[in-house]
Design a protein around this motif. Structure first.
Motif, PDB file in Angstrom:
ATOM      1  N   UNK B   1      29.049  77.588  34.183  1.00 10.31           N
ATOM      2  CA  UNK B   1      28.829  78.996  33.849  1.00 10.31           C
ATOM      3  C   UNK B   1      27.583  79.097  32.983  1.00 10.31           C
ATOM      4  N   UNK B   2      26.418  79.114  33.628  1.00 11.92           N
ATOM      5  CA  UNK B   2      25.177  79.107  32.856  1.00 11.92           C
ATOM      6  C   UNK B   2      24.823  80.525  32.407  1.00 11.92           C
ATOM      7  N   UNK B   3      24.033  80.601  31.346  1.00 10.39           N
ATOM      8  CA  UNK B   3      23.516  81.907  30.939  1.00 10.39           C
ATOM      9  C   UNK B   3      22.113  82.050  31.506  1.00 10.39           C
ATOM     10  N   UNK B   4      21.886  83.145  32.206  1.00 12.86           N
ATOM     11  CA  UNK B   4      20.570  83.374  32.759  1.00 12.86           C
ATOM     12  C   UNK B   4      19.711  84.108  31.739  1.00 12.86           C
ATOM     13  N   UNK B   5      18.443  83.840  31.780  1.00 20.27           N
ATOM     14  CA  UNK B   5      17.521  84.505  30.878  1.00 20.27           C
ATOM     15  C   UNK B   5      16.423  85.167  31.683  1.00 20.27           C
ATOM     16  N   UNK B   6      15.670  86.026  30.991  1.00 24.10           N
ATOM     17  CA  UNK B   6      14.484  86.562  31.657  1.00 24.10           C
ATOM     18  C   UNK B   6      13.416  85.470  31.633  1.00 24.10           C
ATOM     19  N   UNK B   7      12.458  85.587  32.514  1.00 29.64           N
ATOM     20  CA  UNK B   7      11.397  84.593  32.646  1.00 29.64           C
ATOM     21  C   UNK B   7      10.438  84.739  31.463  1.00 29.64           C
ATOM     22  N   UNK B   8       9.938  83.622  30.963  1.00 27.16           N
ATOM     23  CA  UNK B   8       9.025  83.654  29.820  1.00 27.16           C
ATOM     24  C   UNK B   8       7.860  84.616  30.054  1.00 27.16           C
TER      25      UNK B   8
END
Lengths: 432, 432
Positions: B1-8
């Motif tokens: 269950x990974x946490x997604x982030x916005x792209x740098x």
């Protein structure tokens, strides 16, 4: 000296169409405001992993995916929902629910271009997050109706289905998720024979096939009758019965709300995106084969993105497709009667004065162009005429000595010397 | 269950900021309307060749470039001008000039993220095409002032230069175009020693270096004095003298128009994009190092793209940077006093009625949320309070028999039973 072109599937909107696009966008924003949806803006570029996570294969294979200069696998968003879900799972994680979120912007899919289908397209998107209640689903339908009504579409139909009905059957038949998604996608494309073959191969019961065959026949505008038939068809599948009841409750709420949207229930309806769990929706006009918008309930997506369990329902409306539908239904924008003016200096030394008068009028809210081509007055007037400009102001030395200019009404072909301080008043008076 | 982030380097705008972004966009659109600029919408994805054609090396190396699924080399636009120029060279080729074109949207550059600099950023963009007259350049300055004023910025400065002055020198010194562009880029980055070394290596005269050294010292707010000094410095370079005269004429028109914009002339000012040929502009606030916007004259770009020779001048304003400047200068949006309402059904069977009342009020232009969490009335009221909602409407069975509901003013903490047909009137009355 090569001629450059736009990239295949990408499109320019010239002023007349851009105006309609912005008009629809403004109507969507107004709808969001009236229903309490807050606007957010998320990036076009997202991580490939996020966008691919729960999209159906069809969408996944058609994404604009590439590595950025930092060697990150990224893609251009093919839909808004993963971005909104990401925000709710991260930044908004600790905010009290429900969220009502609105966004609008461009999206990208490498589809075969055809009428109404471009590789860059525009959507407005509404999501309610945190509520598993049928009134949230009903609200999504109501606001869709409000939007379609507000842009002036005269004839449109909401196609309604419920993924839970089919998923309930497949679960009880112990079908694995991958096969289930494949079957749903085949049904979405109406490839029923292939779908049923897959179902058989997966070892489902005879009853399962019979039920599916019954369901795909159940469709039409008498939605409450059809719901009853659906309930009978699936009576041996407990989860499916619950799904039918949920559907019934949503439809009842829409009906009770007084929302007059034309609904067509289709029991065998599926959608290409894997993340739906409940009601699914698509909006159509008779003049076009493609949907103007679509959405549904997706109760497990936020969890998948690492957030707390958050039931959600949402819908996206294709702005460029709504424009196409408006064109097909001969819907024209309400004309705002704003008169515009061209200011023409009679000679070079009066350019500064012309600019000054232009600014004065703009400060009074009047739309003003200044002649910047260095043309003779007669040529500039011809151009103003051709472009249906309402007034010309000719800034000449003689009149200027009296703080006046020549004001020419290009429609009535009348002209008068007028004090500069009186122009705005005069033009606004003519308008009303 | 990974946490997604916005792209740098990519950013989300939450509701409060999204609102400011859309506010600035609306002000830019209003400015366009007042000055006679027609909006167009061009795609984010363009051919790499188009975007790279005349961008400076800095921009070219930082583009998001990739191959699409059809093996076309494409890129995300780093600026609007090539797209507008493409349109003018192709689709609009035979339309009478001038064009005044406006666009607004997101752009992409792989820069190192820092305050006010993201890899996705937003601009409004104004271009006049077809006029080589100084009044067109003056207009670009005037509308920039109008925009900055209209969003409420209190203190900003327009940095002004003229590429023609430097190009005139290099041409007469017979410098090749590539070296010329390199020198301009070094000067843009204020790497004067490197720039002068390159000039020497290219075999330019002693006088050339002296003149350049004089020019980079000429800067300040007394723009007409500085113009005079520039003219003296470059008097041996014929094209440069003409450029100085052009600059002087533009500044004079801006002054005569009554536009009070604070200008700072910088004779050694260059900009990173290769296509400029005349005046160049950047807008700054004292609180930020980065420019809020920039532009200039580019008379040969349309030709390069295969169109007819079309002189042009334009400017882009960074919407997210303007927002940052507003925040730094404590500019707040004009509050529209729109009261909002939460409609709460007292029990499940009244949900439909709640939705109906909500719709009735929305049709009267009132902002309405419906309680969709299935909460008890007291919990829903707490939530409404916390979110500073103005009114709650409680839909109860007893009042409903009299076509009435309970209307609660959450600010004044008063409540009354009121006929449903009177609610809109009552709420609107309270507003005014």
């Amino acid at each position: 000296m090569s001629t450059f072109r736009s990239v295949r599937g990408m499109r320019d909107f010239l002023p007349e169409e851009a105006k309609i696009m912005r008009y629809i966008e403004a109507k969507a924003r107004k709808t969001a405001e009236l229903y309490g949806y807050k606007e957010i803006i998320t990036p076009v570029v997202e991580s490939y992993e996020l966008l691919a996570a729960k999209a159906g294969e069809e969408v996944r294979l058609r994404m604009y995916a590439f590595k950025d200069l930092g060697d990150r696998m990224v893609a251009l968003r093919p839909e808004f929902t993963p971005s909104v879900a990401r925000l709710v799972a991260t930044t908004l994680r600790n905010e009290p629910r429900p969220f009502r979120l609105f966004c609008v912007g461009s999206l990208y899919r490498y589809d075969e271009p055809q009428q109404g289908r471009y590789r860059e397209f525009w959507q407005s998107n509404f999501e309610v997050m945190g509520s598993n209640k049928p009134e949230a689903d009903a609200e999504i339908i109501m606001l869709t109706n409000s939007l379609m009504e507000s842009v002036g579409l005269k004839n449109y139909t909401l196609k309604v289905g419920h993924v839970g009905v089919l998923r309930g059957i497949f679960n009880q038949e112990k079908m694995d998720e991958k096969t289930e998604n494949q079957v749903m996608q085949l049904m979405d494309r109406k490839q029923y024979d292939d779908a049923f073959r897959l179902v058989e191969e997966a070892g489902a019961s005879k009853k399962c096939i019979t039920t599916l065959q019954e369901l795909i026949e159940l469709k039409g505008y008498k939605v409450f009758d059809i719901v009853e038939k659906m309930r009978k068809s699936v009576e041996k599948y407990k989860q499916s019965v619950a799904a039918v009841e949920n559907l019934q409750e949503i439809l009842k709420l829409v009906f009770e709300s007084g929302c007059k949207i034309n609904m067509r229930l289709d029991a065998g309806f599926a959608r290409g995106l894997e993340y739906y769990t409940g009601i699914i929706l698509e909006i159509y006009v008779p003049e076009l084969d493609i949907a103007l918008g679509g959405g549904g309930r997706y109760d497990r997506l936020i969890e998948l993105f690492g957030g707390e369990s958050t039931p959600a329902v949402g819908i996206a409306h294709g702005i460029d497709r709504i424009m196409l539908a408006m064109q097909k239904q001969n819907v024209t924008l309400q004309k705002e009667e704003k008169k515009n003016v061209m200011v023409i200096p009679a000679k070079d030394e009066l350019k500064g004065e012309a600019l000054k008068i232009a600014n004065l009028l703009r400060n009074a809210g009047i739309l003003v162009e200044v002649e910047v081509m260095g043309r003779k007055i007669s040529k500039a007037l011809e151009d103003a005429d051709r472009r249906k400009i309402a007034y010309a102001i000719i800034v000449g030395g003689r009149e200027l000595k009296e703080d006046a200019v020549m004001l020419r009404n290009l429609m009535k072909r009348q002209q008068n010397v007028i004090k500069i301080e009186k122009i705005a008043e005069k033009i606004k008076g003519d308008c009303s």
